[in-house]
Write a protein that holds these residues in place. Structure first.
Motif, mmCIF file in Angstrom:
data_model
loop_
_atom_site.group_PDB
_atom_site.id
_atom_site.type_symbol
_atom_site.label_atom_id
_atom_site.label_comp_id
_atom_site.label_asym_id
_atom_site.label_seq_id
_atom_site.Cartn_x
_atom_site.Cartn_y
_atom_site.Cartn_z
ATOM 1 N N SER A 109 78.314 11.144 36.794
ATOM 2 C CA SER A 109 77.047 10.430 36.908
ATOM 3 C C SER A 109 76.163 11.176 37.906
ATOM 4 O O SER A 109 76.526 11.312 39.074
ATOM 5 C CB SER A 109 77.276 9.000 37.416
ATOM 6 O OG SER A 109 78.015 8.244 36.474
ATOM 7 N N LEU A 110 75.041 11.687 37.416
ATOM 8 C CA LEU A 110 74.108 12.420 38.281
ATOM 9 C C LEU A 110 73.221 11.414 39.000
ATOM 10 O O LEU A 110 72.351 10.780 38.394
ATOM 11 C CB LEU A 110 73.273 13.397 37.451
ATOM 12 C CG LEU A 110 72.219 14.212 38.204
ATOM 13 C CD1 LEU A 110 72.861 15.021 39.322
ATOM 14 C CD2 LEU A 110 71.468 15.126 37.242
ATOM 15 N N GLY A 111 73.439 11.262 40.316
ATOM 16 C CA GLY A 111 72.736 10.236 41.064
ATOM 17 C C GLY A 111 71.432 10.682 41.674
ATOM 18 O O GLY A 111 70.470 9.912 41.753
ATOM 19 N N ALA A 112 71.353 11.937 42.117
ATOM 20 C CA ALA A 112 70.152 12.421 42.798
ATOM 21 C C ALA A 112 70.178 13.935 42.878
ATOM 22 O O ALA A 112 71.227 14.572 42.694
ATOM 23 C CB ALA A 112 70.054 11.830 44.210
ATOM 24 N N ALA A 113 69.009 14.506 43.144
ATOM 25 C CA ALA A 113 68.880 15.937 43.404
ATOM 26 C C ALA A 113 68.128 16.102 44.714
ATOM 27 O O ALA A 113 67.398 15.201 45.156
ATOM 28 C CB ALA A 113 68.152 16.632 42.262
ATOM 29 N N PHE A 114 68.300 17.267 45.335
ATOM 30 C CA PHE A 114 67.712 17.503 46.657
ATOM 31 C C PHE A 114 66.988 18.841 46.679
ATOM 32 O O PHE A 114 67.447 19.825 46.079
ATOM 33 C CB PHE A 114 68.793 17.486 47.728
ATOM 34 C CG PHE A 114 69.450 16.140 47.893
ATOM 35 C CD1 PHE A 114 69.008 15.250 48.864
ATOM 36 C CD2 PHE A 114 70.485 15.756 47.055
ATOM 37 C CE1 PHE A 114 69.593 14.001 49.004
ATOM 38 C CE2 PHE A 114 71.078 14.506 47.187
ATOM 39 C CZ PHE A 114 70.628 13.627 48.162
#
Length: 209
Positions: A109-114
Motif C-alpha cells: 500500500s503506497l501511503g505517501a511520497a516525499f
C-alpha cells in the motif's frame, strides 16, 4: 519451508507467480509441471525442485491447480501481507512509478511520497500525497512503513537510506544506481540497475551470431 532457500530460487518465484496470475486470469484450471517448465524456459524438474523448498504442491497425474498454486506462491512472496511503502524522491522516475506501477498487486500500500521541491510538496500524484522531507520522521513514526522506494539523486542516496534506517525502515527498493550498505543486520536492499538489464540485452544481441 526449508532453511537457507537460495537467492536464485527466490528470484524465480515472482516469475512463476506472474505467469500463474496470467493463467488464472485466462480461466486456466490446471497445468502440468512439464507445460509450466516449457513455457517458462526451465525444466519441469527445476520447477518442482524450487517448489519443494516450500512444501508439497500438486498431485502426480493431475498437475497443479492454477488458482491454488498462484495463491500459495503469492503467500510465500508475501503479497497477502499488505506492506506499507513510501516513495522518497518524486522526480521523473518516482512520478512514473506512482502513476503506472500497481503496488497493490504486489501486496503493498503506497501511503505517501516525499520530496524537497516546493512545487511538488502539497500536491498529489495518482491520489498519493507528496509531503515535505521535513515531515518524514513524523510520518514514519506514525505509519511504520515496511519499505522505502528510493529515487533520489546519488549524492544523497546513502544518507537518505541511513536516515530511514534510523527511523526503523528495513526494506529498500533502490533505484539510485548505487550499491547502498548498512551495518544494521536486518536491513534489506533490492537494487535496480536499468543499465545491467540493457547491457545483458546488448550481450545477447551482439553474440547472437
Amino acid at each position: 519451508m526449508k532453511k537457507g532457500v537460495s537467492d536464485a530460487v527466490i528470484r524465480r518465484l515472482p516469475r512463476y507467480y506472474r505467469y500463474l496470475d496470467e493463467l488464472h486470469n485466462k480461466g486456466v484450471v490446471r497445468i502440468s509441471s512439464n507445460t509450466l517448465g516449457s513455457r517458462l524456459g526451465i525444466t519441469a524438474s527445476q520447477f518442482r525442485q524450487d517448489l519443494s523448498c516450500f512444501g508439497e504442491f500438486g498431485q502426480q497425474g493431475y498437475g497443479y491447480n492454477v488458482s491454488e498454486l498462484r495463491r500459495e506462491i503469492g503467500s510465500i512472496l508475501g503479497v497477502d501481507h499488505d506492506h506499507e511503502i513510501i516513495i522518497v524522491g518524486v522526480g521523473n522516475l518516482g512520478r512514473a512509478l506512482m502513476q503506472n506501477f500497481h503496488f497493490d498487486d504486489a501486496g503493498f500500500s503506497l501511503g505517501a511520497a516525499f520530496d524537497i521541491s516546493p512545487e511538488l510538496v502539497g500536491t498529489t500524484v495518482a491520489g498519493v500525497p507528496i509531503l515535505d522531507m521535513a515531515e518524514l520522521e513524523r510520518y514514519v513514526r506514525i505509519n511504520n512503513p515496511d519499505v522505502a522506494v528510493l529515487t533520489v539523486p546519488q549524492s544523497v542516496a546513502q544518507s537518505t537510506a541511513d536516515r530511514l534506517i534510523g527511523l526503523g525502515v528495513r526494506g529498500f527498493w533502490n533505484f539510485t544506481n548505487m550499491e547502498l550498505t548498512s551495518e544494521v543486520e536486518d536491513v534489506r536492499f533490492e537494487d535496480v540497475h536499468f543499465a545491467d538489464s540493457l547491457l545483458t540485452l546488448s550481450y545477447r544481441i551482439t553474440k547472437r551470431g
